[in-house]
Scaffold this motif. Structure first.
Motif, PDB file in Angstrom:
ATOM      1  N   ALA A 169     -13.449  82.651  24.874  1.00 56.11           N
ATOM      2  CA  ALA A 169     -14.575  83.050  25.121  1.00 56.11           C
ATOM      3  C   ALA A 169     -13.659  83.167  27.131  1.00 56.11           C
ATOM      4  O   ALA A 169     -13.465  82.425  27.530  1.00 56.11           O
ATOM      5  CB  ALA A 169     -15.479  82.141  25.752  1.00 56.11           C
ATOM      6  N   LEU A 170     -13.976  84.833  27.754  1.00 54.53           N
ATOM      7  CA  LEU A 170     -13.721  85.582  28.329  1.00 54.53           C
ATOM      8  C   LEU A 170     -13.973  86.035  29.258  1.00 54.53           C
ATOM      9  O   LEU A 170     -14.821  86.942  28.157  1.00 54.53           O
ATOM     10  CB  LEU A 170     -11.518  85.707  27.884  1.00 54.53           C
ATOM     11  CG  LEU A 170     -10.702  84.762  27.682  1.00 54.53           C
ATOM     12  CD1 LEU A 170      -9.771  86.665  26.556  1.00 54.53           C
ATOM     13  CD2 LEU A 170     -10.164  83.957  28.492  1.00 54.53           C
ATOM     14  N   GLY A 171     -14.062  85.874  31.302  1.00 55.54           N
ATOM     15  CA  GLY A 171     -14.809  87.375  30.947  1.00 55.54           C
ATOM     16  C   GLY A 171     -13.405  88.540  30.780  1.00 55.54           C
ATOM     17  O   GLY A 171     -12.870  88.382  30.649  1.00 55.54           O
ATOM     18  N   SER A 172     -14.633  89.757  31.608  1.00 54.32           N
ATOM     19  CA  SER A 172     -14.455  90.564  31.138  1.00 54.32           C
ATOM     20  C   SER A 172     -12.630  91.231  32.091  1.00 54.32           C
ATOM     21  O   SER A 172     -11.550  92.467  31.582  1.00 54.32           O
ATOM     22  CB  SER A 172     -15.257  92.166  31.117  1.00 54.32           C
ATOM     23  OG  SER A 172     -15.483  91.688  32.927  1.00 54.32           O
ATOM     24  N   ASP A 173     -12.517  90.558  33.037  1.00 55.72           N
ATOM     25  CA  ASP A 173     -10.814  90.911  33.709  1.00 55.72           C
ATOM     26  C   ASP A 173     -10.455  89.470  33.555  1.00 55.72           C
ATOM     27  O   ASP A 173      -9.251  89.982  34.025  1.00 55.72           O
ATOM     28  CB  ASP A 173     -11.177  90.886  35.433  1.00 55.72           C
ATOM     29  CG  ASP A 173     -12.054  89.874  35.850  1.00 55.72           C
ATOM     30  OD1 ASP A 173     -12.375  88.837  35.101  1.00 55.72           O
ATOM     31  OD2 ASP A 173     -11.965  89.866  37.243  1.00 55.72           O
ATOM     32  N   GLU A 174     -10.341  88.809  32.167  1.00 56.54           N
ATOM     33  CA  GLU A 174      -9.665  87.786  32.043  1.00 56.54           C
ATOM     34  C   GLU A 174      -8.820  88.293  30.818  1.00 56.54           C
ATOM     35  O   GLU A 174      -9.479  88.911  29.995  1.00 56.54           O
ATOM     36  CB  GLU A 174     -10.357  86.336  32.269  1.00 56.54           C
ATOM     37  CG  GLU A 174     -11.246  85.850  33.272  1.00 56.54           C
ATOM     38  CD  GLU A 174     -11.571  84.730  32.764  1.00 56.54           C
ATOM     39  OE1 GLU A 174     -10.638  83.620  33.328  1.00 56.54           O
ATOM     40  OE2 GLU A 174     -13.026  84.263  31.684  1.00 56.54           O
ATOM     41  N   TRP A 175      -7.306  88.065  30.991  1.00 54.19           N
ATOM     42  CA  TRP A 175      -6.371  87.571  29.802  1.00 54.19           C
ATOM     43  C   TRP A 175      -5.640  86.075  29.183  1.00 54.19           C
ATOM     44  O   TRP A 175      -5.947  85.575  30.781  1.00 54.19           O
ATOM     45  CB  TRP A 175      -5.899  88.468  29.558  1.00 54.19           C
ATOM     46  CG  TRP A 175      -4.583  88.798  30.392  1.00 54.19           C
ATOM     47  CD1 TRP A 175      -4.059  88.761  32.014  1.00 54.19           C
ATOM     48  CD2 TRP A 175      -3.182  88.293  29.974  1.00 54.19           C
ATOM     49  NE1 TRP A 175      -2.897  88.651  32.195  1.00 54.19           N
ATOM     50  CE2 TRP A 175      -2.150  88.452  30.991  1.00 54.19           C
ATOM     51  CE3 TRP A 175      -2.434  88.243  28.727  1.00 54.19           C
ATOM     52  CZ2 TRP A 175      -1.115  88.223  30.882  1.00 54.19           C
ATOM     53  CZ3 TRP A 175      -0.912  88.300  28.553  1.00 54.19           C
ATOM     54  CH2 TRP A 175       0.023  88.187  29.750  1.00 54.19           C
ATOM     55  N   PRO A 176      -5.632  86.118  28.297  1.00 52.60           N
ATOM     56  CA  PRO A 176      -5.040  84.458  28.165  1.00 52.60           C
ATOM     57  C   PRO A 176      -4.055  84.320  28.787  1.00 52.60           C
ATOM     58  O   PRO A 176      -3.569  82.966  28.517  1.00 52.60           O
ATOM     59  CB  PRO A 176      -5.206  83.999  26.637  1.00 52.60           C
ATOM     60  CG  PRO A 176      -5.139  85.225  25.840  1.00 52.60           C
ATOM     61  CD  PRO A 176      -5.629  86.266  26.427  1.00 52.60           C
ATOM     62  N   GLY A 177      -3.085  85.320  28.867  1.00 50.41           N
ATOM     63  CA  GLY A 177      -1.203  85.194  29.178  1.00 50.41           C
ATOM     64  C   GLY A 177      -0.855  84.745  27.930  1.00 50.41           C
ATOM     65  O   GLY A 177      -1.082  84.874  26.996  1.00 50.41           O
ATOM     66  N   GLU A 178       0.228  84.151  28.699  1.00 49.50           N
ATOM     67  CA  GLU A 178       1.250  83.601  27.741  1.00 49.50           C
ATOM     68  C   GLU A 178       1.174  82.913  26.700  1.00 49.50           C
ATOM     69  O   GLU A 178       0.731  81.308  27.041  1.00 49.50           O
ATOM     70  CB  GLU A 178       2.826  83.448  28.552  1.00 49.50           C
ATOM     71  CG  GLU A 178       4.074  82.773  27.508  1.00 49.50           C
ATOM     72  CD  GLU A 178       4.948  83.132  28.811  1.00 49.50           C
ATOM     73  OE1 GLU A 178       5.551  83.759  29.343  1.00 49.50           O
ATOM     74  OE2 GLU A 178       5.413  81.855  29.299  1.00 49.50           O
TER      75      GLU A 178
END
Length: 481
Positions: A330-339
């Protein structure tokens, strides 16, 4: 001169920023037309003049010239000599000793009149001093590798510090000249240096497209794109034989277990089936993955596929055979998990974004362990210019990543034990790459950017168990054996 110019708690750095915004308005003139909006019509006398037009001769239409790419400039030749930096690092180990537990400022220049402190090393931190001493502002300064200039009266010798190659017999590293050519060499603890691959290669290892480095895990191969050939595909060089194998249009992306190499296939759209492929020794065939794999990926430790994430498809495990499995995240609309990087057991994935919490995700259950961290003042990591991965697993319970945008006591390599929650920050600047070295150790490359001390990039070892890090050899992206 008081201690306040060198010690952390008396000279806490303050980063102030100002954000300005402006609003622009455009006024539309209604004009003097009687029929403009909201106006009443008023009869106005009209004068009409007769004008005789003079014919204009036709303008000849130029014949279009077919477009062609501009000619590439003749590339300069490779350096005449081997890179002079190869070889073990000679530096003096000391520990920070301020006398009252305060931290010691690390500076980009010797003295207190220049820019403010880069970072602040806690009492007891192991430093490695290199180069000549400099007298400035009433103090004697030495350069601490990977960190900055320190006032030496707040340090004491550390004769028990680890040195050398640890459990390894050799390291293969890369050196660059002026950013156009790269050379590889094998270095041994006794100082022997053997240049490998036969020649300089036409690419800049410090800004290579391959993550985590151009070097394969075994240290035998280099994958790169020709610096002078523009958007051409990549090639692999066998450092043992000097043989160069072209990859066609495929562009090197990420080395994996068994010297498998993930590549980008430019004829397919991003995150579409066939956009990512792979190859392995002898690199004479590239196989597309028949499932959608995004560029944000990490190899599974057995080399059977990837963990990958995209905004459209989320987090998934994808096999080289095209099999795929979604992993709840689950991530917010403006989030990404990254490296992304996968634990040695293949059970969990570490996700380190530019901002927001670090996440450790169980690939079987989807359970997420969050590691909160301060909001960075600037964007660091790969977006800030690092050419390699800057997060890794030391073992199944220990993760690490590099921070470059926090306050001066929290920048550096963070090492966190997932079982105990214990964390330690090593105040290294300009980390180009961080990866597992094996045997529970981490390896990283640190570049030194001090105008007053020219230092080549250095490959380090870090032992999370003892909490110590030490420089081993000049050169980047060491492959340890």
């Amino acid at each position: 001169m008081g201690r306040t110019t060198f010690r952390g708690k008396f000279r806490a750095g303050v980063l102030a920023g100002a954000v300005t915004a402006g609003l622009a308005a455009a006024a539309l003139a209604a004009g003097t037309r009687a029929d403009g909006p909201g106006a009443e019509a008023t009869p106005t006398p009209t004068v009409t003049a007769t004008v005789t037009a003079t014919p204009t001769p036709p303008v000849p239409v130029p014949t279009p010239t077919p477009w062609g790419p501009p000619p590439r400039p003749n590339p300069p030749g490779p350096p005449a000599d081997d890179w002079v930096g190869f070889g073990p690092v000679d530096a003096a180990p000391v520990r920070v000793r301020t006398g009252d537990g305060d931290c010691l400022n690390l500076r980009s220049l010797p003295g207190t009149a220049g820019p403010g402190p880069r970072q602040c090393a806690p009492d007891g931190t192991l430093l490695w001093l290199r180069g000549a001493a400099v007298e400035a502002d009433g103090e004697t300064w030495r350069y601490a590798l990977g960190m900055g200039w320190v006032a030496v009266r707040y340090t004491v010798p550390a004769p028990d510090a680890p040195r050398g190659f640890g459990p390894f017999r050799t390291a293969t590293v890369l050196g660059t000249d002026d950013g156009s050519w790269t050379q590889a060499a094998e270095v041994t603890p006794d100082g022997r240096v053997q240049v490998r691959g036969g020649a300089w290669l036409p690419f800049n290892a410090a800004w290579a497209a391959v993550r985590p480095s151009p070097l394969a895990p075994s240290g035998r191969y280099i994958a790169f794109q020709d610096h002078f050939d523009g958007p051409a595909g990549g090639e692999v060089v066998d450092l043992a034989t000097g043989e160069r194998v072209p990859l066609g249009k495929a562009m090197p992306l990420l080395w994996g277990p068994g010297d498998r190499l993930a590549v980008r296939l430019p004829d397919a759209c991003d995150a579409c089936p066939g956009a990512i492929g792979w190859t392995a020794p002898p690199f004479d065939e590239v196989t597309p993955v028949p499932a959608a794999v995004a560029w944000n990926l990490a190899w599974l430790p057995d080399g059977s596929g990837f963990v990958t994430w995209s905004a459209e498809l989320g987090l998934r495990a994808v096999g080289l055979d095209g099999s795929e499995r979604s992993i709840p995240l689950a991530l917010g609309s403006d989030e990404w998990p990254g490296e992304l990087s996968v634990s040695p057991s293949g059970r969990r994935v570490l996700a380190v974004p530019f901002a927001g919490p670090v996440r450790v995700i169980d690939l079987q259950t989807g359970e997420v362990q969050r590691i909160e961290r301060p909001q960075p003042a600037i964007v660091g990591g790969r977006c800030g210019g690092s050419p390699g991965l800057t997060s890794a697993w030391a073992d199944d319970d220990t993760v690490a990543w590099h921070e470059e945008g926090l306050d001066r006591q929290r920048n550096g390599i963070w090492v966190v034990n997932l079982r105990t929650g214990e964390r330690q920050v090593y105040p290294f600047q300009a980390v180009l790459e961080l990866r597992p070295a094996g045997r529970g150790l981490l390896a990283f490359t640190a570049a030194d950017y001090s105008p007053a001390e020219r230092v080549p990039p250095v490959s380090w070892l870090l032992d999370p168990g003892s909490g110590l890090a030490w420089p081993v050899t000049a050169g980047m992206f060491a492959a340890w054996r």
